[in-house]
Structure formats: structure tokens, C-alpha cells
Design a protein around this motif. Structure first.
Motif, PDB file in Angstrom:
ATOM      1  N   LEU A   1      -4.682  -8.065   1.584  1.00 22.27           N
ATOM      2  CA  LEU A   1      -5.190  -6.904   0.846  1.00 22.27           C
ATOM      3  C   LEU A   1      -6.657  -7.089   0.481  1.00 22.27           C
ATOM      4  CD1 LEU A   1      -2.139  -6.147  -1.485  1.00 22.27           C
ATOM      5  CD2 LEU A   1      -2.851  -4.871   0.554  1.00 22.27           C
TER       6      LEU A   1
ATOM      7  N   PHE B   1      -8.559  -0.672   1.282  1.00 20.48           N
ATOM      8  CA  PHE B   1      -7.818  -0.932   0.051  1.00 20.48           C
ATOM      9  C   PHE B   1      -8.838  -1.098  -1.063  1.00 20.48           C
ATOM     10  CE2 PHE B   1      -5.629  -3.858  -2.966  1.00 20.48           C
ATOM     11  CZ  PHE B   1      -4.475  -3.111  -3.181  1.00 20.48           C
TER      12      PHE B   1
ATOM     13  N   GLN C   1       0.826  -1.205   0.000  1.00 23.32           N
ATOM     14  CA  GLN C   1       0.000   0.000   0.000  1.00 23.32           C
ATOM     15  C   GLN C   1       0.861   1.255   0.000  1.00 23.32           C
ATOM     16  OE1 GLN C   1      -2.921  -1.603   3.243  1.00 23.32           O
ATOM     17  NE2 GLN C   1      -4.114  -0.213   1.966  1.00 23.32           N
TER      18      GLN C   1
END
Length: 300
Positions: free
Chosen positions: A118, A127, A91
Motif C-alpha cells: 500500500l 492509494f 482498498q
């Protein structure tokens, strides 16, 4: 028709650096279009994707890094390596590159676990994932069959095993997990070893292997994320892989609704190296099926 190889020397010259929590990380970016994050496995590095790199960059903004402890990135000795931190790293890289659109993910092995995290973060609103494809990896602890070296690295003498691990041990391990007709060449083994051994890599192998018990602790979280249906998923798997082959895919079909799976006959644990043309074909078919919801734009 075979895909062109990117020699390791040329690959290394294309890399760039960014700093994550005080550590220098090596990353690569190419192409344009929808962002596609490639996440490598243990114990290798992003060069694993070199056969697919240029074809994927024709249709995507392709992004990859050597995770902390791997390849040409920093390998701090006094560090507790964690899959959750590796997800943070991915990220951070996307933020560094100012990628704000939903991201497609293609992952392998250790990288599958990072991708699972994720995916869980996507459902928590932390995300944005557009799709995810898993290559051979331990998606379920109950189907993961570690190699002897992995078991020894997990033992109390793991630090000794790691420091004694050399190029010949790597060749022996890879010969066991690659397909019988698609084993790594001596030249490829030299390159893999260069990436593993750089920055005194063998001294931290026993620390990196902590991902196996971490997978057990996070299993329910990750399986629950895979069982949701908002994000398109596919598994492309080398069936003769003794670690995460056809037996893992069978479990995936049992647990994941509307399971989309592809088994590659006579291919082992590294399909992107052993059968890159097949992987590319099945990956592109998956992407074509789910469509391209975003207009293409050049990376700047």
C-alpha cells in the motif's frame, strides 16, 4: 493500567460482511476521526487487535478485516493466495466504506507486507496513506527467520503439514515466538485456534505461506518505498522475537533514512497481545508527533 480485553465471542458479534471477488469477508468498524486501517498477521486474524481496538477508536475511525484465507473470512481451497490481492482487498474495503481521506495504517507480520505494498501504491498515486506503523514482521527477506513449521509448510509436503497442524502445534509455535514472560494464556490459544481452524483453515496453510517467496520477489519495490520520506513511518518491535526482533530493527536502521524505531524489551512477536499498553503509548506518541491534519468527523 491494563487494557480491557474484548472476548472473541463478543468480537465476532460486532463483525459485518462484504463480498470481495465472490468471497465473503468479515470486517469491523468503530469510532470516529481519521481513518486507521489495522492489518493482521499470519496465521491469526483481526482479533489480534482487540486490546487496542477501543482505545484507538476513541481517536480514530478504526477499520479491520480478516483477510482472505484468515479468521472468519472465506478460505477457498482452490485459490492462489497473494499479498498483492490482500492489498487490493484492503482498498476494496475502504471503497465499500466510502473512505476517501488519507488512511493511517498499523500493521503486523504478514500485514506488514500488505502495508508495504500500500505504501508503494501511495507513491504511484494509487492509494492515499497518511502514516504507517509496522509491528514485528518480515520487512526484509534477508532478516526474516521463519519457524520450523513455516519451513515445513513451504516444502513439497506442506499440504500434509498443514492438515496435521493442530492446537498443540500452535501452542508450541507460539511459546517459541512470544516473550518468555508474556506467553499467550491457554484461553487465548483456544481463541487463536478457533480463528485458524474455522472454515477448514489448516487445509490452506501451505497456500497462505506463499507470502514468504512473494516477499523476496517484491523486496526492491517495497524497500524503495520505505526509503522515501513523504509518509511518516515508525517501527514498534518486540526485541526478543526470534523471527523479526532486534535483528530486523537493526537492518531497518541501516536501510531507512531517519529511521524511527522503538524496541520493546523482553517482548516477542505479538507486541499488541503481549504489551498492548506499551504499543498504544508509542503509537499515540507517533500520531501526536506527526499531528492531525484533518478535522474529525463521525463515521456514517
Amino acid at each position: 493500567m491494563p487494557l480491557a480485553e474484548i472476548p472473541l465471542r463478543a468480537w465476532r458479534k460486532r463483525g459485518q460482511d462484504f463480498v470481495f471477488r465472490g468471497h465473503a469477508l468479515r470486517y469491523w468498524v468503530a469510532g470516529q476521526g481519521e481513518p486507521l486501517l489495522l492489518i493482521h498477521g499470519f496465521p491469526t486474524a483481526s482479533w489480534d487487535w482487540h486490546y487496542l481496538w477501543q482505545p484507538l477508536a476513541q481517536r480514530n475511525l478504526v477499520i479491520a478485516c480478516d483477510m482472505l484465507g484468515f479468521g472468519d473470512s472465506a478460505k477457498p481451497l482452490n485459490h492462489d493466495y497473494c499479498l498483492l490481492e490482500q492489498a487490493d482487498l484492503q482498498q476494496a474495503l475502504l471503497e465499500h466504506l466510502r473512505v476517501e481521506r488519507p488512511v493511517h495504517v498499523l500493521a503486523h507480520d504478514y500485514g506488514d507486507s500488505v502495508a508495504q505494498e500500500l505504501l508503494a501504491r501511495h507513491y504511484e498515486g494509487r492509494f492515499q496513506m497518511a502514516s504507517c506503523v509496522f509491528l514485528n514482521g518480515g520487512l526484509f527477506p534477508e532478516t526474516h527467520r521463519p519457524t520450523l513449521v513455516q519451513k515445513l509448510l513451504l516444502s513439497p509436503v506442506g499440504w500434509m503439514i498443514g492438515r496435521a497442524f493442530g492446537r498443540s502445534a500452535l501452542a508450541s509455535s507460539f511459546n517459541q515466538i512470544f516473550g518468555p514472560q508474556t506467553r499467550a494464556s491457554e484461553s487465548a490459544l483456544d481463541d487463536f485456534w478457533s480463528l485458524i481452524s474455522g472454515n477448514d483453515g489448516p487445509r490452506i496453510l501451505h497456500k497462505l505461506i506463499a507470502y514468504i517467496p512473494q516477499r523476496r520477489r517484491l523486496r526492491e519495490r517495497w524497500v524503495a518505498a520505505m526509503q522515501r520520506t513523504d509518509v511518516p513511518l515508525r517501527v514498534i518491535d518486540g526485541e526478543v522475537d526470534p523471527i523479526s526482533g532486534a535483528h530486523m530493527v537493526e537492518r531497518y536502521r541501516q536501510l531507512v533514512p531517519h529511521a524511527d524505531t522503538v524496541l520493546l524489551a523482553n517482548i516477542g512477536h505479538y507486541p499488541q497481545i503481549e504489551a498492548p499498553v506499551q504499543v498504544l503509548k508509542h503509537y499515540q506518541a507517533f500520531r501526536d508527533r506527526i499531528g492531525h491534519p484533518f478535522p474529525r468527523a463521525a463515521y456514517s
